[in-house]
Structure formats: C-alpha cells, structure tokens
Design a protein around this motif. Structure first.
Motif, mmCIF file in Angstrom:
data_model
loop_
_atom_site.group_PDB
_atom_site.id
_atom_site.type_symbol
_atom_site.label_atom_id
_atom_site.label_comp_id
_atom_site.label_asym_id
_atom_site.label_seq_id
_atom_site.Cartn_x
_atom_site.Cartn_y
_atom_site.Cartn_z
ATOM 1 N N ILE A 1 50.040 -17.928 -89.562
ATOM 2 C CA ILE A 1 49.507 -19.192 -89.233
ATOM 3 C C ILE A 1 48.774 -19.895 -90.363
ATOM 4 O O ILE A 1 47.887 -19.261 -90.934
ATOM 5 N N GLY B 1 40.258 -14.439 -81.267
ATOM 6 C CA GLY B 1 40.829 -12.999 -80.897
ATOM 7 C C GLY B 1 39.757 -12.607 -80.021
ATOM 8 O O GLY B 1 38.692 -12.061 -80.275
ATOM 9 N N GLY C 1 39.877 -9.388 -78.496
ATOM 10 C CA GLY C 1 39.958 -8.084 -78.313
ATOM 11 C C GLY C 1 38.548 -7.352 -78.448
ATOM 12 O O GLY C 1 37.356 -8.261 -78.825
ATOM 13 N N PRO C 2 38.441 -6.099 -78.811
ATOM 14 C CA PRO C 2 37.128 -5.481 -79.105
ATOM 15 C C PRO C 2 36.271 -5.916 -80.113
ATOM 16 O O PRO C 2 35.109 -6.307 -80.151
ATOM 17 N N THR C 3 36.884 -6.255 -81.418
ATOM 18 C CA THR C 3 36.464 -6.916 -82.612
ATOM 19 C C THR C 3 35.844 -8.090 -82.575
ATOM 20 O O THR C 3 34.556 -8.402 -82.694
ATOM 21 N N GLU D 1 32.755 -8.006 -80.091
ATOM 22 C CA GLU D 1 31.367 -7.393 -80.296
ATOM 23 C C GLU D 1 30.857 -8.243 -81.469
ATOM 24 O O GLU D 1 29.646 -8.265 -81.443
ATOM 25 N N GLU E 1 40.558 -17.002 -77.112
ATOM 26 C CA GLU E 1 41.790 -15.875 -76.674
ATOM 27 C C GLU E 1 42.924 -16.589 -76.269
ATOM 28 O O GLU E 1 42.846 -17.450 -75.190
ATOM 29 N N ALA E 2 44.220 -16.158 -76.751
ATOM 30 C CA ALA E 2 45.409 -16.631 -76.325
ATOM 31 C C ALA E 2 45.652 -16.328 -74.886
ATOM 32 O O ALA E 2 46.352 -16.973 -74.070
ATOM 33 N N LEU E 3 45.302 -15.076 -74.577
ATOM 34 C CA LEU E 3 45.670 -14.274 -73.157
ATOM 35 C C LEU E 3 44.696 -14.901 -72.242
ATOM 36 O O LEU E 3 43.518 -15.611 -72.530
ATOM 37 N N THR F 1 44.209 -20.105 -74.781
ATOM 38 C CA THR F 1 44.107 -21.229 -75.851
ATOM 39 C C THR F 1 44.449 -20.375 -77.249
ATOM 40 O O THR F 1 43.802 -19.370 -77.550
ATOM 41 N N VAL G 1 45.348 -20.380 -80.991
ATOM 42 C CA VAL G 1 45.286 -21.107 -82.540
ATOM 43 C C VAL G 1 46.464 -21.254 -83.265
ATOM 44 O O VAL G 1 47.246 -20.230 -83.304
ATOM 45 N N THR H 1 42.515 -11.160 -84.895
ATOM 46 C CA THR H 1 43.705 -11.142 -83.961
ATOM 47 C C THR H 1 44.575 -9.836 -83.861
ATOM 48 O O THR H 1 45.726 -9.934 -83.849
ATOM 49 N N GLY H 2 43.786 -8.646 -84.381
ATOM 50 C CA GLY H 2 44.628 -7.485 -84.509
ATOM 51 C C GLY H 2 45.119 -6.953 -85.774
ATOM 52 O O GLY H 2 44.678 -7.472 -86.807
ATOM 53 N N PRO I 1 45.727 1.755 -81.434
ATOM 54 C CA PRO I 1 45.185 1.967 -82.631
ATOM 55 C C PRO I 1 43.816 1.812 -82.729
ATOM 56 O O PRO I 1 43.057 0.903 -83.230
ATOM 57 N N LEU J 1 34.397 1.888 -75.382
ATOM 58 C CA LEU J 1 32.975 1.415 -75.478
ATOM 59 C C LEU J 1 32.956 0.331 -76.354
ATOM 60 O O LEU J 1 33.620 0.206 -77.407
HETATM 61 P P1 NAI Z 1 43.079 -6.542 -80.678
HETATM 62 O O1 NAI Z 1 44.713 -6.628 -81.011
HETATM 63 O O2 NAI Z 1 42.698 -5.649 -79.638
HETATM 64 O O3 NAI Z 1 42.930 -8.096 -80.021
HETATM 65 C C1 NAI Z 1 43.440 -9.209 -80.823
HETATM 66 C C2 NAI Z 1 43.442 -10.567 -79.616
HETATM 67 O O4 NAI Z 1 43.515 -11.661 -80.561
HETATM 68 C C3 NAI Z 1 44.518 -10.329 -78.564
HETATM 69 O O5 NAI Z 1 43.778 -10.254 -77.238
HETATM 70 C C4 NAI Z 1 45.242 -11.375 -78.880
HETATM 71 O O6 NAI Z 1 45.807 -12.239 -77.581
HETATM 72 C C5 NAI Z 1 44.443 -12.659 -79.590
HETATM 73 N N1 NAI Z 1 45.206 -13.473 -80.258
HETATM 74 C C6 NAI Z 1 46.152 -13.273 -81.290
HETATM 75 N N2 NAI Z 1 46.573 -14.345 -81.852
HETATM 76 C C7 NAI Z 1 45.920 -15.281 -81.520
HETATM 77 C C8 NAI Z 1 45.720 -16.730 -81.756
HETATM 78 N N3 NAI Z 1 46.700 -17.096 -82.379
HETATM 79 N N4 NAI Z 1 44.889 -17.425 -80.898
HETATM 80 C C9 NAI Z 1 43.796 -16.689 -80.111
HETATM 81 N N5 NAI Z 1 43.990 -15.557 -79.907
HETATM 82 C C10 NAI Z 1 44.766 -14.820 -80.517
HETATM 83 O O7 NAI Z 1 42.548 -6.697 -81.907
HETATM 84 P P2 NAI Z 1 41.137 -6.190 -82.517
HETATM 85 O O8 NAI Z 1 40.142 -6.465 -81.453
HETATM 86 O O9 NAI Z 1 40.966 -6.312 -83.829
HETATM 87 O O10 NAI Z 1 41.283 -4.651 -82.252
HETATM 88 C C11 NAI Z 1 42.273 -3.746 -83.124
HETATM 89 C C12 NAI Z 1 42.236 -2.490 -82.575
HETATM 90 O O11 NAI Z 1 41.211 -1.642 -83.007
HETATM 91 C C13 NAI Z 1 42.594 -2.210 -81.092
HETATM 92 O O12 NAI Z 1 43.100 -1.204 -80.833
HETATM 93 C C14 NAI Z 1 41.040 -2.104 -80.609
HETATM 94 O O13 NAI Z 1 41.231 -1.284 -79.439
HETATM 95 C C15 NAI Z 1 40.403 -1.161 -82.020
HETATM 96 N N6 NAI Z 1 38.936 -1.738 -81.739
HETATM 97 C C16 NAI Z 1 38.319 -0.986 -80.818
HETATM 98 C C17 NAI Z 1 36.914 -1.122 -80.719
HETATM 99 C C18 NAI Z 1 36.100 -0.491 -79.532
HETATM 100 O O14 NAI Z 1 36.258 0.426 -78.920
HETATM 101 N N7 NAI Z 1 34.655 -0.817 -79.581
HETATM 102 C C19 NAI Z 1 36.158 -2.318 -81.415
HETATM 103 C C20 NAI Z 1 36.951 -2.893 -82.378
HETATM 104 C C21 NAI Z 1 38.378 -2.499 -82.489
#
Ligand code: NAI
Ligand code: FAD
Length: 510
Positions: free
Chosen positions: A163, A213, A215-217, A220, A250-252, A282, A284, A317-318, A369, A445
C-alpha cells in the motif's frame, strides 16, 4: 496457640527460604562458572535471530555438544507482549530487554555471537553471508559463516501489502525503536497542536491518532494510547481534551478476529465506552503525509473512499516474509508452494532440507505466529539437538564395543561386552524415541485499556473466555512476573509458576 506458633514458624521459614533462593539466584547470575572452550571437532550449529524462538532454544541447549554461533542484528531479547506499554511510558523499554551476552555467558560451553544480519543462506554450500549493519563498522563488516546445522529464527517483518505511503508516513510496532518513535510522535503531535495560531482543522488533524489493523497489536496499542490520554495528557495539556481522538481501522467485520465472539463484543463495547472509534469493514488503500484513504461499503452497498486526516498513524496489519527467507525458499523446490513462510515438518525441519530447521514467525507449522508457539518450538529443538548429540555418542560407544567384542580374548570379556552393548542399545532406543513437536496452547491474552483485558484460556474443562478488570490483573501479573526475572523463560515454560509468581506483583498500574 500451638497452631498460631506453627503458622508463624512456617511463614518465617518460607520467607527465609525465599530470600536465600533469591540471593542464590542473584549470586549465580553475577558469578557464572568458567565456560568450556568450543571444540572445533564438533558440528557447527548456527542460530539466526535472538527472538522468542532462538532464545528459547539457546536457553535449553547443551552447548557443549556443538560449536554454537548466534547471528542477529539485535544483541538483546525483547519481551514483545509488553511493547505496546512502552509507547506511552507505562513500562520503560529497558525492563523488557535482556542482553543476549548476559545469558550466553551462563552456558556450559562458550557460544560465539555476531551482531550482524544474515543477508543470504547458501543452502547448497552450507554457508551463510552476514553483514554488520550497525553504525560503527570495522575493517571487516561482511563475511561468511559455514554451518553443519542451521536454525532459522529470524521472525517476520511488517506487512504493508504494497500500500503506497505506509513505509514513508506510518509507524510500526515491532521493535524498541518503533515504540520510541511512536512515543516521540505522540508528544510532537500534542505540542504542535498547541502551537500559536494553529487552525482548528489542523488541531483536529494533529490530535487524530489512527491505528490501522484490529489484530491484538492494534487493539492493545489503541487501549494504551487512550489510557495515556485519560491518565496523563488530559491533565498535562487540558486544552487538547476536546480534540484528542483515537480511531481503530479494521478491514474485517470485527476486531480481534482470533478471539471468541463474546470477547470481540466485549472489546468493541469497552472501546465505545473509552471513546475509541472502531471502523470495521474499512480497508486502507493509500497513505499520504496528512491523511489516509480508506474504502468502506455504505448503507446502500456502494463502495466509498473516505479521506481520514491524521496526526499519528500506527500501522499494525500483521506479518510478512523477510527477503532472506524468501530467497532461501526459492533455492528449495519443496518450498515452492509455501506462501507464508518456511514449510517445516513435524520435527521443524525445513521441508526439502536435512540440516536446516525453522522456528517462530518465519516457519509455517499450522500455528498462529505468536511468542507462545515460537518459545515452545525453540524448547523442542533444544531437546531434539540434545538427544541427537546423545544418540551420536551412544552410537560411537556401540561401534567401539562391537570391535572389543569381536577381538575379545576369552568368553568372559565377550559376554561382558555383549552385556554392555545390550544396555546401550536399550538406552539408544529410549533416546531415539522422541516424538514430534506438539504445541500446547495455554490461551490468548490482550490488554484493551481502562485496566481491562480479554483472555481466551485453555482450562481443565475446556476453554474459558473472560474479560474485565480481574482478567487485567491476571494479564498484568502474568506478564510482569515473566519479565521480573532475567530468567523469565523458566516461567514461559511453566504457566503454573507464572501464576504463582504473579501473586507477588499484583498492584496498581504504572
Ligand atoms: P494480525 O495479523 O493479527 O492482525 C492484522 C489485522 O489488520 C487483521 O485483522 C487485518 O484484517 C487487518 N488489516 C490488514 N490490512 C488492512 C488494511 N489495509 N486496512 C485495514 N485493516 C487491515 O496482526 P498483529 O495484530 O500485528 O498480530 C501479529 C501476530 O502477533 C498475531 O499472530 C497475533 O496473535 C500476535 N500477537 C499477539 C498478541 C497477544 O496475544 N496479546 C499481541 C500482539 C500480537
Ligand atoms: P522475533 O521474536 O521477532 O525475533 C526475530 C529475531 O531475528 C530478532 O532478534 C531479529 O533481530 C532477528 N533477525 C531479523 N532479521 C535477521 C537476519 N536477517 N539475520 C539474523 N537475525 C535476524 N505473542 C504472544 O504469544 N503473546 C503476546 O502477548 C504477544 N504480544 C505481542 C505484541 C507485539 C507488539 C508484537 C509485535 C508481537 C506480539 N506477539 C505476542 C507476537 C510475538 O512477539 C511473535 O510471535 C514472536 O516474537 C515470534 O518470535 P520469533 O522468534 O519468530 O521472532
């Protein structure tokens, strides 16, 4: 009275015992035993990375069995679960870093460490190329390292999906410098917004904090940022109170897609109460210096593109593959269908190879991951390598005993050798019987702000999905207890100990 006296004695002895144990731990940490020199006749085991997977492997590996070389551009281990808290200063970044040299000096045999990036793995010729990418370089800053065995634990990089504008204008949240950059930018946005004669639209833009994004990151970080505003910024700079605003895009259709439905609803409800705006469905598509372009579907089902101005953009976004991992995959025909990382078998061997293993975010073993998976994979490999070394030693002994038996001068010594061979063969069968890697999920968590957390925990009777302040205390105490000691890997491997230790760290936030 007698019971009271006994209670007092037991408490007293426990405290003395606890103090002695802690004192011994500190003494041991400060005065490690002298290390054995590496033995060049042994196999060279190269470990790439100093993250969750590689460090977990190194902690449990009997280094006297191999010549161990570690290559990583980061000379410390980073406790990533608490990284979002560093962006706002809730936790100081030094508290979540563990110098790699510190724990390597406690290994029985010395381990070589090179602060460098592996730029290429030459699978055919069994060597890697490494570059010193640090600021200070000597005459030698690029070289090659041969290996007999290689473990790839280089993690992943931030996904941008190509992007435009993301790398130039967004902040990521993966490493300590990322957290420091975010912290600086938050304050810069606040100070710039209060600059003399700033227009109302510009103030609004500068104080709009956008997180992409869900996701959890992203979740949090959004929670931590809103806390920072409520607890500190609002009091320090009252004039920004009406305009400071956090939006999560978030896209989903929902945030935290990997959590249970009730926890997703709880998180979205909590964000609503915290006044964090959640924009699901939504996506990006483009990022410029001052606004993002996001596509969403309106009430009539029509696709619309909206320009959303921002002051701070955090992109979460992962994960994406590192170029060096992609390059390795291109050298191995068996990897041609793998898209998300190095495909590994049940013993974590990179498919299509015999002497390369992969752990953590760069490996594809059908698990999410996460740190939990990476740490368990690393510990498994350490056990595997320890067993392999034992097997080799037994096989050598067996070969020499067979020769002794063959040339034995009399029946008595022949029988003696035969008995020893039988014993060794039994031991060999035991050692060789190590099963494949099996992941044990302890639960997920995530902190969601306002001293609340959500948890999907594996329980005796199944899964427990819970959210709220008690969960926050569990989240905080479990992670802090892991972080408290430089030996927090002990806790990772034993969640019950983490919970027990957590009792000591329950307390107020900050
Ligand atoms: P993720 O892959 O879990 O989430 C990324 C999110 O970004 C997705 O829901 C996706 O739909 C969204 N996205 C992607 N492209 C987009 C766009 N163009 N516009 C809007 N939304 C978009 O990534 P995250 O949160 O970085 O986590 C990576 C890994 O690390 C995961 O496996 C997660 O479980 C782990 N993690 C775990 C934590 C915890 O357990 N507390 C904390 C942080 C990360
Ligand atoms: P990493 O820990 O990323 O380590 C990779 C290592 O490789 C680093 O030392 C890096 O410097 C090194 N490296 C990179 N390139 C090279 C190269 N070319 N040559 C040599 N070395 C290289 N997971 C959970 O289970 N629970 C959580 O609460 C949690 N919270 C998280 C919070 C945040 C903010 C983030 C970003 C992630 C979180 N995760 C969590 C996910 C978890 O951090 C990762 O899954 C985990 O770090 C993966 O471990 P790894 O060893 O594969 O990679």
């Amino acid at each position: 009275w007698r019971m009271l006296r006994w209670t007092w004695r037991i408490t007293y002895l426990s405290v003395i015992g606890g103090l002695a144990y802690t004192g011994y731990g500190i003494y041991q940490n400060r005065t490690p035993l002298e290390q054995m020199d590496p033995d060049p006749s042994k196999k060279t085991l190269v470990v790439l990375g100093t993250g969750w997977g590689s460090v977990s492997l190194l902690k449990k590996l009997d280094t006297e069995n191999y010549n161990v070389i570690v290559v990583s551009p980061r000379n410390y281990f980073l406790f990533t679960p608490l990284l979002p808290s560093c962006t706002t200063g809730t936790i100081e970044h030094r508290s979540i870093m563990e110098p790699i040299r510190n724990f390597l000096r406690h290994k029985k045999a010395a381990v070589k460490y090179y602060e460098a990036e592996c730029t290429k793995i030459d699978y055919e010729n069994k060597k890697i190329y490494i570059n010193d990418e640090s600021e200070i370089k000597g005459n030698s800053s690029a070289t090659e390292v041969p290996f007999d065995m290689l473990v790839v634990g280089v993690g992943a990089e931030n996904a941008t999906f190509g992007i435009p504008g993301v790398r130039e204008h967004g902040c990521f949240l993966k490493e300590v410098p990322d957290a420091q950059k975010i912290r600086k930018r938050i304050m810069d946005c606040v100070e710039t917004a209060t600059f003399k004669d700033q227009s109302p639209e510009e103030i609004k833009r500068l104080l709009h904090m956008v997180v992409v994004g869900g996701g959890p990151t992203g979740v949090e970080f959004a929670g931590e940022l809103q806390d920072f505003f409520e607890n500190d910024l609002r009091k320090w700079v009252p004039e920004i109170a009406d305009n400071f605003h956090v939006t999560l895009v978030e896209a989903l259709p929902s945030v935290l897609p990997s959590f249970s439905k009730n926890l997703i609803d709880y998180t979205e409800q909590t964000f609503k109460e915290e006044t964090i705006e959640v924009r699901t469905k939504t996506m990006v598509k483009n990022v410029t210096e001052k606004y993002i372009e996001a596509q969403f579907t309106d009430a009539n089902g029509e696709k619309q593109v909206e320009k959303i101005p921002y002051g701070l953009l955090v992109w979460a976004t992962g994960n994406a593959l590192r170029p060096m991992v992609k390059d390795l995959m291109s050298q191995i025909p068996a990897q041609k269908d793998s898209r998300r990382g190095l495909a590994v078998n049940e013993y974590l061997v990179v498919k299509g190879t015999e002497n390369i293993w992969a752990v953590g975010d760069c490996a594809v073993a059908n698990y999410a991951p996460t740190a939990q998976v990476a740490a368990q994979e690393g510990a498994f490999l350490a056990r595997l390598f320890n067993q392999m070394a034992k097997t080799e030693a037994i096989e050598l002994e067996l070969a020499s005993l067979s020769t002794v038996q063959e040339h034995a001068p009399n029946k008595e010594s022949r029988d003696d050798a035969f008995g020893k061979i039988k014993d060794l063969q039994k031991r060999l069968r035991r050692v060789k019987s190590m099963g494949p890697f099996e992941y044990s999920h302890q639960g997920s968590l995530a902190y969601i702000g306002s001293e609340k957390a959500v948890a999907d925990i594996s329980w005796w009777t199944g899964n427990l999905a819970t959210g709220g302040q008690l969960t926050y205390f569990f989240w905080r105490s479990a992670y802090l207890s892991m972080c408290f000691s430089s030996k927090f890997f002990l806790f990772i491997c034993s969640p019950s100990r983490a919970t027990a230790a957590s009792l000591f760290v329950l307390g107020g936030k900050g």
